[in-house]
Structure formats: C-alpha cells, structure tokens
Design a protein around this motif. Structure first.
Motif, PDB file in Angstrom:
ATOM      1  N   ILE A  19       0.833  -1.211   0.000  1.00 36.91           N
ATOM      2  CA  ILE A  19       0.000   0.000   0.000  1.00 36.91           C
ATOM      3  C   ILE A  19       0.865   1.258   0.000  1.00 36.91           C
ATOM      4  O   ILE A  19       0.548   2.242  -0.672  1.00 36.91           O
ATOM      5  CB  ILE A  19      -0.989  -0.011   1.189  1.00 36.91           C
ATOM      6  N   TYR A  20       1.977   1.244   0.743  1.00 35.54           N
ATOM      7  CA  TYR A  20       2.890   2.392   0.695  1.00 35.54           C
ATOM      8  C   TYR A  20       3.430   2.590  -0.716  1.00 35.54           C
ATOM      9  O   TYR A  20       3.540   3.707  -1.205  1.00 35.54           O
ATOM     10  CB  TYR A  20       4.031   2.230   1.692  1.00 35.54           C
ATOM     11  N   GLY A  21       3.745   1.492  -1.392  1.00 33.17           N
ATOM     12  CA  GLY A  21       4.190   1.584  -2.781  1.00 33.17           C
ATOM     13  C   GLY A  21       3.112   2.141  -3.680  1.00 33.17           C
ATOM     14  O   GLY A  21       3.381   2.940  -4.585  1.00 33.17           O
ATOM     15  N   TYR A  22       1.879   1.728  -3.433  1.00 34.76           N
ATOM     16  CA  TYR A  22       0.737   2.228  -4.201  1.00 34.76           C
ATOM     17  C   TYR A  22       0.566   3.723  -3.984  1.00 34.76           C
ATOM     18  O   TYR A  22       0.341   4.470  -4.937  1.00 34.76           O
ATOM     19  CB  TYR A  22      -0.519   1.465  -3.782  1.00 34.76           C
ATOM     20  N   ARG A  23       0.711   4.162  -2.736  1.00 33.49           N
ATOM     21  CA  ARG A  23       0.614   5.604  -2.452  1.00 33.49           C
ATOM     22  C   ARG A  23       1.680   6.381  -3.215  1.00 33.49           C
ATOM     23  O   ARG A  23       1.386   7.417  -3.820  1.00 33.49           O
ATOM     24  CB  ARG A  23       0.771   5.865  -0.949  1.00 33.49           C
ATOM     25  N   GLU A  24       2.901   5.897  -3.172  1.00 32.29           N
ATOM     26  CA  GLU A  24       3.993   6.573  -3.885  1.00 32.29           C
ATOM     27  C   GLU A  24       3.737   6.583  -5.395  1.00 32.29           C
ATOM     28  O   GLU A  24       4.022   7.574  -6.069  1.00 32.29           O
ATOM     29  CB  GLU A  24       5.329   5.901  -3.567  1.00 32.29           C
ATOM     30  N   TYR A  25       3.212   5.494  -5.906  1.00 38.10           N
ATOM     31  CA  TYR A  25       2.869   5.409  -7.322  1.00 38.10           C
ATOM     32  C   TYR A  25       1.841   6.482  -7.690  1.00 38.10           C
ATOM     33  O   TYR A  25       2.000   7.188  -8.692  1.00 38.10           O
ATOM     34  CB  TYR A  25       2.329   4.003  -7.612  1.00 38.10           C
ATOM     35  N   LEU A  26       0.790   6.606  -6.882  1.00 42.76           N
ATOM     36  CA  LEU A  26      -0.251   7.605  -7.159  1.00 42.76           C
ATOM     37  C   LEU A  26       0.298   9.021  -7.069  1.00 42.76           C
ATOM     38  O   LEU A  26       0.006   9.871  -7.917  1.00 42.76           O
ATOM     39  CB  LEU A  26      -1.427   7.429  -6.189  1.00 42.76           C
ATOM     40  N   LEU A  27       1.096   9.281  -6.035  1.00 44.57           N
ATOM     41  CA  LEU A  27       1.683  10.614  -5.878  1.00 44.57           C
ATOM     42  C   LEU A  27       2.617  10.919  -7.041  1.00 44.57           C
ATOM     43  O   LEU A  27       2.660  12.053  -7.547  1.00 44.57           O
ATOM     44  CB  LEU A  27       2.416  10.726  -4.545  1.00 44.57           C
ATOM     45  N   GLY A  28       3.365   9.912  -7.494  1.00 48.50           N
ATOM     46  CA  GLY A  28       4.259  10.083  -8.636  1.00 48.50           C
ATOM     47  C   GLY A  28       3.524  10.357  -9.930  1.00 48.50           C
ATOM     48  O   GLY A  28       4.056  10.989 -10.840  1.00 48.50           O
ATOM     49  N   LYS A  29       2.290   9.872 -10.024  1.00 45.18           N
ATOM     50  CA  LYS A  29       1.455  10.118 -11.211  1.00 45.18           C
ATOM     51  C   LYS A  29       0.756  11.474 -11.146  1.00 45.18           C
ATOM     52  O   LYS A  29      -0.008  11.823 -12.038  1.00 45.18           O
ATOM     53  CB  LYS A  29       0.396   9.018 -11.349  1.00 45.18           C
ATOM     54  N   GLY A  30       0.967  12.217 -10.049  1.00 45.63           N
ATOM     55  CA  GLY A  30       0.386  13.551  -9.936  1.00 45.63           C
ATOM     56  C   GLY A  30      -0.907  13.631  -9.144  1.00 45.63           C
ATOM     57  O   GLY A  30      -1.542  14.684  -9.120  1.00 45.63           O
ATOM     58  N   SER A  31      -1.308  12.555  -8.495  1.00 48.95           N
ATOM     59  CA  SER A  31      -2.524  12.597  -7.674  1.00 48.95           C
ATOM     60  C   SER A  31      -2.291  13.465  -6.445  1.00 48.95           C
ATOM     61  O   SER A  31      -1.204  13.461  -5.874  1.00 48.95           O
ATOM     62  CB  SER A  31      -2.921  11.188  -7.221  1.00 48.95           C
ATOM     63  N   PRO A  41      -2.690  14.469  -2.503  1.00 41.88           N
ATOM     64  CA  PRO A  41      -2.731  13.639  -1.295  1.00 41.88           C
ATOM     65  C   PRO A  41      -4.150  13.269  -0.864  1.00 41.88           C
ATOM     66  O   PRO A  41      -4.387  12.145  -0.421  1.00 41.88           O
ATOM     67  CB  PRO A  41      -2.037  14.507  -0.244  1.00 41.88           C
ATOM     68  N   SER A  42      -5.102  14.178  -1.019  1.00 40.39           N
ATOM     69  CA  SER A  42      -6.480  13.863  -0.630  1.00 40.39           C
ATOM     70  C   SER A  42      -7.052  12.752  -1.512  1.00 40.39           C
ATOM     71  O   SER A  42      -7.785  11.876  -1.031  1.00 40.39           O
ATOM     72  CB  SER A  42      -7.358  15.105  -0.701  1.00 40.39           C
ATOM     73  N   THR A  43      -6.711  12.742  -2.793  1.00 40.78           N
ATOM     74  CA  THR A  43      -7.151  11.686  -3.703  1.00 40.78           C
ATOM     75  C   THR A  43      -6.530  10.354  -3.308  1.00 40.78           C
ATOM     76  O   THR A  43      -7.202   9.317  -3.285  1.00 40.78           O
ATOM     77  CB  THR A  43      -6.770  12.037  -5.160  1.00 40.78           C
ATOM     78  N   VAL A  44      -5.251  10.388  -2.974  1.00 38.06           N
ATOM     79  CA  VAL A  44      -4.555   9.173  -2.545  1.00 38.06           C
ATOM     80  C   VAL A  44      -5.214   8.619  -1.293  1.00 38.06           C
ATOM     81  O   VAL A  44      -5.459   7.407  -1.180  1.00 38.06           O
ATOM     82  CB  VAL A  44      -3.055   9.462  -2.305  1.00 38.06           C
ATOM     83  N   SER A  58      -4.954  -0.854   8.244  1.00 37.67           N
ATOM     84  CA  SER A  58      -5.591   0.146   9.104  1.00 37.67           C
ATOM     85  C   SER A  58      -4.563   0.961   9.875  1.00 37.67           C
ATOM     86  O   SER A  58      -4.868   2.040  10.376  1.00 37.67           O
ATOM     87  CB  SER A  58      -6.573  -0.516  10.066  1.00 37.67           C
ATOM     88  N   GLN A  59      -3.330   0.480   9.968  1.00 39.21           N
ATOM     89  CA  GLN A  59      -2.273   1.201  10.679  1.00 39.21           C
ATOM     90  C   GLN A  59      -1.585   2.243   9.806  1.00 39.21           C
ATOM     91  O   GLN A  59      -0.767   3.013  10.298  1.00 39.21           O
ATOM     92  CB  GLN A  59      -1.229   0.206  11.202  1.00 39.21           C
ATOM     93  N   ILE A  60      -1.894   2.268   8.535  1.00 44.69           N
ATOM     94  CA  ILE A  60      -1.262   3.229   7.628  1.00 44.69           C
ATOM     95  C   ILE A  60      -1.867   4.610   7.864  1.00 44.69           C
ATOM     96  O   ILE A  60      -3.080   4.792   7.802  1.00 44.69           O
ATOM     97  CB  ILE A  60      -1.447   2.802   6.159  1.00 44.69           C
ATOM     98  N   SER A  61      -1.006   5.568   8.139  1.00 41.65           N
ATOM     99  CA  SER A  61      -1.487   6.931   8.354  1.00 41.65           C
ATOM    100  C   SER A  61      -1.753   7.586   7.007  1.00 41.65           C
ATOM    101  O   SER A  61      -1.066   7.307   6.023  1.00 41.65           O
ATOM    102  CB  SER A  61      -0.471   7.740   9.156  1.00 41.65           C
ATOM    103  N   PRO A  62      -2.740   8.459   6.946  1.00 40.18           N
ATOM    104  CA  PRO A  62      -3.056   9.116   5.680  1.00 40.18           C
ATOM    105  C   PRO A  62      -1.969  10.113   5.275  1.00 40.18           C
ATOM    106  O   PRO A  62      -1.193  10.575   6.102  1.00 40.18           O
ATOM    107  CB  PRO A  62      -4.375   9.831   5.961  1.00 40.18           C
ATOM    108  N   CYS A  63      -1.929  10.419   3.991  1.00 41.96           N
ATOM    109  CA  CYS A  63      -1.019  11.452   3.492  1.00 41.96           C
ATOM    110  C   CYS A  63      -1.442  12.791   4.087  1.00 41.96           C
ATOM    111  O   CYS A  63      -2.635  13.050   4.266  1.00 41.96           O
ATOM    112  CB  CYS A  63      -1.108  11.557   1.970  1.00 41.96           C
ATOM    113  N   LYS A  64      -0.478  13.627   4.372  1.00 42.32           N
ATOM    114  CA  LYS A  64      -0.806  14.952   4.892  1.00 42.32           C
ATOM    115  C   LYS A  64      -1.352  15.817   3.771  1.00 42.32           C
ATOM    116  O   LYS A  64      -0.816  15.857   2.678  1.00 42.32           O
ATOM    117  CB  LYS A  64       0.430  15.601   5.507  1.00 42.32           C
ATOM    118  N   THR A  65      -2.449  16.479   4.070  1.00 40.65           N
ATOM    119  CA  THR A  65      -3.080  17.354   3.082  1.00 40.65           C
ATOM    120  C   THR A  65      -3.134  18.773   3.617  1.00 40.65           C
ATOM    121  O   THR A  65      -3.186  18.995   4.822  1.00 40.65           O
ATOM    122  CB  THR A  65      -4.518  16.893   2.762  1.00 40.65           C
ATOM    123  N   ILE A  66      -3.102  19.706   2.693  1.00 39.82           N
ATOM    124  CA  ILE A  66      -3.231  21.114   3.046  1.00 39.82           C
ATOM    125  C   ILE A  66      -4.652  21.529   2.701  1.00 39.82           C
ATOM    126  O   ILE A  66      -5.084  21.391   1.551  1.00 39.82           O
ATOM    127  CB  ILE A  66      -2.217  21.981   2.265  1.00 39.82           C
TER     128      ILE A  66
END
Length: 178
Positions: A72-84, A86-89, A117-125
């Motif tokens: 899931i961490y890899g998936y998050r990085e993949y999405l962020l790398g594609k320009g998503s 943080p709220s979308t991720v 469930s232990q994964i913390s969400p990406c920080k959003t502004i």
C-alpha cells in the motif's frame, strides 16, 4: 488433497470478494449510494492496474496475504508520482481499507485489514474555498429571466447557495421526501 472450499481467506485471491462488496454490501448493507459504489469500483480498478502495470503482478495470483503495508505504501507513492493529490490518494487507500475490513468481517483470518488500518493518511493542506462577492451573488440571482422556468431556476440557485446541497441531491428531491 485440499478442497478449494477449505482455503483460508488469506490464501484466497484478493479480488475474489469485490463483486459482493460493490454490489451487495456497499449499497444494501452499508447504505452507501450507487455513486459511492461506482467510485469504489474505480478506485479498486486503479489499484488492480497498479498491481499489473506497476508491480508486474497477476490478479489471478495476488492474494489477501500479498496486500501488505509495503504494498500500500508503494501504491501511495505510485499515485503521488502520477500527480494525484494527497487527498485523492487518501480516498483511494480508504477504499482498499474498506474492502479489506469487509473481507475481515467475513473471516477474521484476513490479517491485511489490520496492517492496512495502521497506515497513516497522506498529509493534506486544506484550501480555503473562495466565497462569492455580493456583486457576484446578485448577478447570479439576476441571471434567470422573469419567466416560469426562470423563477424555478432562481429558486434552485437560492436553494443551492443557501443550503450548500449538491446538485445531484437537489435533482433527486421528491415531494414524498418531506
């Protein structure tokens, strides 16, 4: 010889329960709207595409036990790398978490739900939403013509602005909903 029925859920294919999750559980049991179920379908499809294209995995072999925190961490990085954003991720990861919780409710041996469930969400502004000026609001109210449909349209505009209701919710209001 091991029967397919005796497989533990952790050995079951990850996407084996998606149909019931999307078509039965979300709308009928969890009370989510069909639009939410459609969004979750899209989010799980994006995750599937990540597994296939990003990791080279096959969904015919990807199991619940393969869905780890690292995955899931890899998936998050993949999405962020594609320009998503943080709220979308966060929303896409939440859909996977919801699916895993559903699978864990059916059988507690699905441990992926606990680790995810232990994964913390990406920080959003939080962005401040722009507010209409008085002149812009007056122009908006004056836009519909003084006809029967114009009066209806003006009432819709006032209701939209004053209640912050979504247009889809407004279009689905019926007299029997009182």
């Amino acid at each position: 010889m091991r029967n397919k029925q005796n497989k533990t859920p952790a050995d079951q294919l990850f996407f084996s329960r998606t149909w019931n999750f999307l078509n039965v559980y979300l709308t009928n049991q969890a009370g989510r709207s069909p639009a939410t179920a459609e969004s979750y379908r899209d989010y799980l499809t994006v995750f599937k595409n990540y597994l296939i294209n990003g990791l080279g995995k096959s969904i015919s072999t990807f199991k619940f036990s393969d869905c780890t925190k690292e995955c899931i961490y890899g998936y998050r990085e993949y999405l962020l790398g594609k320009g998503s954003q943080p709220s979308t991720v966060n929303v896409r990861v939440a859909a996977i978490r919801s699916y895993l919780n559903y699978a864990a409710d059916l059988d507690v041996s699905v441990q992926s739900a606990l680790t995810i469930s232990q994964i913390s969400p990406c920080k959003t502004i939080r962005k401040e939403k722009p507010i209409l000026t008085k002149d812009a609001l007056a122009a908006l109210h004056a836009a519909p013509p003084h006809t029967r449909t114009g009066i209806r349209d003006r009432a819709i505009l006032v209701l939209l602005y004053d209640t912050a209701v979504r247009i889809n919710e407004l279009l689905n209001i019926r007299l029997c909903d009182r």
